[in-house]
Design an enzyme around this catalytic site. Structure first.
Site, PDB file in Angstrom:
ATOM      1  N   CYS A 186       0.841  -1.176   0.000  1.00 19.17           N
ATOM      2  CA  CYS A 186       0.000   0.000   0.000  1.00 19.17           C
ATOM      3  C   CYS A 186       0.886   1.238   0.000  1.00 19.17           C
ATOM      4  O   CYS A 186       2.079   1.144   0.276  1.00 19.17           O
ATOM      5  CB  CYS A 186      -0.886   0.004   1.235  1.00 19.17           C
ATOM      6  SG  CYS A 186      -2.539  -0.592   0.892  1.00 19.17           S
ATOM      7  N   CYS A 216       3.433   2.164   2.628  1.00 14.69           N
ATOM      8  CA  CYS A 216       4.725   1.464   2.635  1.00 14.69           C
ATOM      9  C   CYS A 216       5.819   2.383   2.102  1.00 14.69           C
ATOM     10  O   CYS A 216       6.942   2.378   2.598  1.00 14.69           O
ATOM     11  CB  CYS A 216       4.663   0.217   1.756  1.00 14.69           C
ATOM     12  SG  CYS A 216       3.496  -1.002   2.332  1.00 14.69           S
ATOM     13  N   ASP A 273       9.122  29.229 -31.416  1.00 10.85           N
ATOM     14  CA  ASP A 273      10.205  29.714 -32.241  1.00 10.85           C
ATOM     15  C   ASP A 273       9.706  29.605 -33.687  1.00 10.85           C
ATOM     16  O   ASP A 273       8.874  28.777 -33.981  1.00 10.85           O
ATOM     17  CB  ASP A 273      11.387  28.770 -31.973  1.00 10.85           C
ATOM     18  CG  ASP A 273      12.569  29.051 -32.849  1.00 10.85           C
ATOM     19  OD1 ASP A 273      12.873  30.232 -33.040  1.00 10.85           O
ATOM     20  OD2 ASP A 273      13.185  28.091 -33.329  1.00 10.85           O
ATOM     21  N   ASP A 281      13.477  24.490 -31.210  1.00  5.48           N
ATOM     22  CA  ASP A 281      14.205  23.342 -31.726  1.00  5.48           C
ATOM     23  C   ASP A 281      15.270  22.844 -30.757  1.00  5.48           C
ATOM     24  O   ASP A 281      15.895  21.831 -30.971  1.00  5.48           O
ATOM     25  CB  ASP A 281      14.805  23.637 -33.109  1.00  5.48           C
ATOM     26  CG  ASP A 281      15.644  24.909 -33.094  1.00  5.48           C
ATOM     27  OD1 ASP A 281      16.126  25.293 -32.012  1.00  5.48           O
ATOM     28  OD2 ASP A 281      15.812  25.514 -34.168  1.00  5.48           O
ATOM     29  N   ASP A 286      17.836  27.621 -28.913  1.00  6.43           N
ATOM     30  CA  ASP A 286      16.804  28.136 -28.019  1.00  6.43           C
ATOM     31  C   ASP A 286      16.968  27.636 -26.591  1.00  6.43           C
ATOM     32  O   ASP A 286      16.115  27.895 -25.751  1.00  6.43           O
ATOM     33  CB  ASP A 286      15.424  27.718 -28.522  1.00  6.43           C
ATOM     34  CG  ASP A 286      15.193  28.184 -29.944  1.00  6.43           C
ATOM     35  OD1 ASP A 286      15.604  29.309 -30.256  1.00  6.43           O
ATOM     36  OD2 ASP A 286      14.621  27.417 -30.726  1.00  6.43           O
TER      37      ASP A 286
END
Ligand code: ADP
Ligand code: MG
Length: 753
Positions: A13, A16, A439, A636, A640
């Protein structure tokens, strides 16, 4: 410092995960630990000098957990259905027993109401003796995890969700057992005809059923990985010693020549050297139409050749292939924690002890207040029902599953649609985006400009202009440079040598040929050189979306060439899909204002910022952010990078076989910008799923606890039978997982989300 990703066995669960994290954090040498219940894995970093994996494992063992050694190859990482199998076996043995108990219970109630005749006395006695046996068997075989939960609680004071179920079922069992054993002694004090063996049996059966269904659905949440793994070809046809030879794919080395026949899978990444074909790349990029590939084109491992035949040279093999990096990225992302999970984690950490407290107090209250009106025996019996009911219904399993299951499904769905998400936090952040900055080159346009016209000033010939330009641009990586160099190549122009090449960021390039210094670039560059020239041709061409490259020396402008970059066919629709999501689209470019405006108009962009230098792109994003916008930036990923990193979410448009783009949180494969809106929709759908899950999980516990405690009993006579608590508890976990799985079949295309 060692950073390891490990699988963990024995997690039942979500609490844990908390127990393991808190336990290991305390150990000297451990610097960070993150445990994810959804993937049953931990990422752990520790100092090898101070501790070891083995030592850490011994700390966990008494608590019932163990590490599974990291697996090396990709093939062995397929999710194993072993847990499902063992739960199924348990289910087979417990279901018939639960059915017997339920029939008995229903019969007894029906007989009391006069709907059925009283049970035959012999049968009744038989069942009376059978039930304790069944209950003992159930508790000590199928119920061992819960017994262990109780043991660990008593021995180490650690309580998890198993402890809750364990305390509940053991309490019911012990009470019933005491009555059976001391029937005659207790008869004057208690209603000895009431035993609760059936509660123990049926609750365990329901919880097991719930866990089985949960484990089975959890396998489905991880199916994206399985699907990606099955894409991997097993063998490859290579040419060795001029012979065709079929080898397993781990035997393929970089540089080897591989033969691909019609209808077969591409085994590794590479570049086509002979032949052409159409390749179905939909499994990786989501692009449904097969792509034409000629000599020099890149091919991706895991994609499918259609009808052509070709050979290619292997460029990336093994864990280096794009498919392998995608799988690794998806696995890491699925195992990461979304910030929204912190809330659920904090709550489930305090939940278990608080629930045990509430259960004990409730039992005490029943025994304290009840006897005046109900008598001692009845109060004890109701108190016990409440005690067990609270422990069972309050088990916060659903709470622990709410976030990870949705993240696993969301990240996986992204991957199968060509949207790679680096981590859960990114997926969460993206749904808040209010502005998308794109861009121009390579994002809105194809990024493959072509030379369209040449204009000479003075007496220099057109071919001389190309010669000088191409020689300069030869060393540049800009798409514009590529256009010019390609053009020169088709004209078979020989390029002179260039000395002192320099790249002038956002403006152009410069270099010396035969002692003459040349410049090639945009108007900014010419302004820097303080040169005057007739700009009418530029004004004209840029309004048609073309980009000028001006060739000049330190004293004069020699000529201008125009390149044009086609707009991606899906760009317009992609922008309008973003608008439908209520998102503003801003285009940022270093290109000429007129060119930028022309392109922006074509696709319906809201705001254009042109002629910006690379570092100003980052500043523009900062400005948007300080105006309160949550900015996603798509670029790209090459020039950038700073802007991508500054944005709240950086989205890289991947083309070719490079997926290792560092500064981006999301990678869109195949350079397809309609995936931008799909990614945002995916994020919104995932977050909506998480919120629904969390709401229901909380609501369920908030309603369940007072109902089970008998809070409504004085007024309405309502008291929850623990058996129904067990059923409801199983149902809640399963419904959370199913709700997360719903996302798998939802379309990411358009609509309001
Ligand atoms: P973007 O990616 O938005 O085009 P860049 O900063 O890469 O922005 O480039 C901005 C502008 O600088 C280009 O539009 C072009 O006019 C000029 N430029 C950049 N590199 C070159 C180059 N190698 N040759 C000619 N012009 C260039
Ligand atoms: Mg660019």
């Amino acid at each position: 410092m060692e950073m390891k990703n490990l699988s963990i066995k024995g997690m039942h669960c979500a609490s844990c995960a908390n127990i393991i994290e808190r336990k290991l954090k305390k150990i000297p040498g451990v610097s960070s630990i993150q445990v994810n219940y959804g993937t049953e894995a931990a990422s752990l970093s520790f100092d090898e000098k101070q501790t070891s994996l083995k030592a850490l494992s011994t700390h966990l063992e008494p608590l019932g957990y163990s590490f599974v050694a990291p697996t090396a190859g990709l093939n062995s990482e397929t999710p194993q259905p072993t847990e499902v199998n063992s739960l199924r076996q348990k289910l087979f043995s417990v279901i018939p027993l639960a059915i017997i108990s339920i029939i008995m219970m229903t019969w007894e109630i029906a007989a009391q109401l006069g709907w059925l005749p009283e049970m035959n006395a012999v049968l009744k006695t038989f069942l009376h003796h059978l039930l304790p046996i069944i209950a003992t068997y159930t508790l000590f075989t199928v119920g061992t995890p819960y017994l262990l939960g109780v043991y660990r609680f008593i021995r180490y004071g650690k309580a998890n969700m198993d402890t809750l179920i364990g305390l509940g079922t053991v309490a019911a069992f012990l009470y019933s057992f005491t009555i059976s054993a001391f029937e005659n002694i207790l008869r004057p004090y208690l209603d000895v005809s009431q035993s609760y063996y059936d509660v123990t049996i049926v609750v365990i059966a329901f919880i097991t059923l719930g866990k089985y269904l949960e484990a089975q659905s959890k396998l489905k949440t991880g199916s994206a990985i399985t699907k990606l793994l099955t894409l991997q070809a097993k063998t490859a046809m290579v040419i060795r010693d001029r012979q065709e030879l079929e080898v397993t794919i781990d035997a393929v080395t970089v540089g080897e020549i591989i033969i691909v026949k019609p209808g077969t899978k591409i085994p590794v990444d590479g570049v086509i050297i002979t032949g052409t074909s159409f390749i179905d790349e939909s499994m990786i990029t989501g692009e449904p139409v097969p792509v034409e590939k000629q000599i020099g084109a890149t091919v991706i491992a895991g994609t499918m050749n259609t009808t052509g035949a070709f050979t290619f040279r292997a460029t990336k093999v093994g864990s280096e292939t794009m498919l392998a990096s995608i799988i690794k990225m998806v696995q890491t992302a699925q195992g990461s924690k979304a910030p929204i999970q912190a809330l659920a984690d904090t709550i489930s950490a305090v939940f278990v002890p608080v629930v045990i407290g509430i259960a004990v107090i409730t039992l005490a209250l029943w025994l304290f207040i009840g006897p005046q009106s109900l008598g001692w025996s009845q109060s004890l019996s109701y108190g016990l029902m409440s005690f067990v009911g609270i422990l069972v219904i309050a088990c916060p399993c659903a709470l622990g599953l709410a976030t990870p299951t949705a993240i696993i499904v969301g990240v996986g769905k992204g991957a199968t649609n060509g949207i790679l998400i680096k981590d859960a936090a990114t997926l969460q952040k993206l749904h808040q985006a209010t502005t998308v900055v794109v861009d121009k080159t390579g994002t809105i346009t194809k990024g493959k400009p072509e030379l369209v016209s040449i204009k000479s000033f003075g007496d220099i010939t057109e071919s001389k202009i190309i010669e000088v330009l191409a020689a300069l641009e030869h060393q540049s990586e800009h798409p514009i440079a590529h256009a010019i160099v390609t053009h020169a190549a088709t004209q078979k122009i020989n390029l002179p040598l260039v000395a002192q090449f320099t790249s002038l960021k956002g403006k152009g390039v410069a270099g010396t040929i035969n002692d003459t210094k040349y410049f090639a670039g945009n108007q900014k560059l010419i302004e820097d050189l303080k040169l005057n020239f007739d700009t009418t041709i530029i004004d004209q061409a840029t309004k048609e979306g073309k980009t000028p490259i001006i060739l000049a020396t330190t004293t004069a402008v020699l000529g201008i060439v125009m390149v044009a970059d086609a707009i991606k066919p899906e760009a317009k629709e992609a922008v309008s899909a973003l608008h439908k999501l209520g998102i503003k689209v801003v285009m940022l470019t270093g290109d000429n204002k007129n060119t930028a405006n022309f392109i922006a108009d074509q696709v319906g962009i809201d705001e254009v910022v042109a002629e910006v230098l690379p570092h100003d792109k980052m500043a523009k994003i900062k400005t948007l952010q300080s105006a309160g916008e949550i900015v996603a930036m798509a670029g790209d990923g090459i020039n950038d990078a700073p802007a991508l990193a500054q944005a709240d979410v950086g989205i890289a448009m991947a083309t070719g076989t490079d997926v290792a783009i560092e500064s981006a949180g999301i990678i869109l494969l195949g350079g397809d910008i309609s995936k931008l809106s799909q990614a945002i929709r995916l994020s919104k759908l995932t977050m909506r799923g998480i919120k629904q899950n969390l709401f229901w999980a909380f609501a369920y516990n908030i309603i369940g606890i007072p109902l089970a405690s008998g809070l409504f009993f004085p007024w309405f006579g309502w008291l929850l039978n623990p058996i129904f608590a067990g059923a409801a508890m199983a149902l809640s976990s399963v419904s959370v997982v199913l709700n997360s799985l719903r996302l798998k079949n939802t379309t990411l295309w358009y609509g309001k989300y």
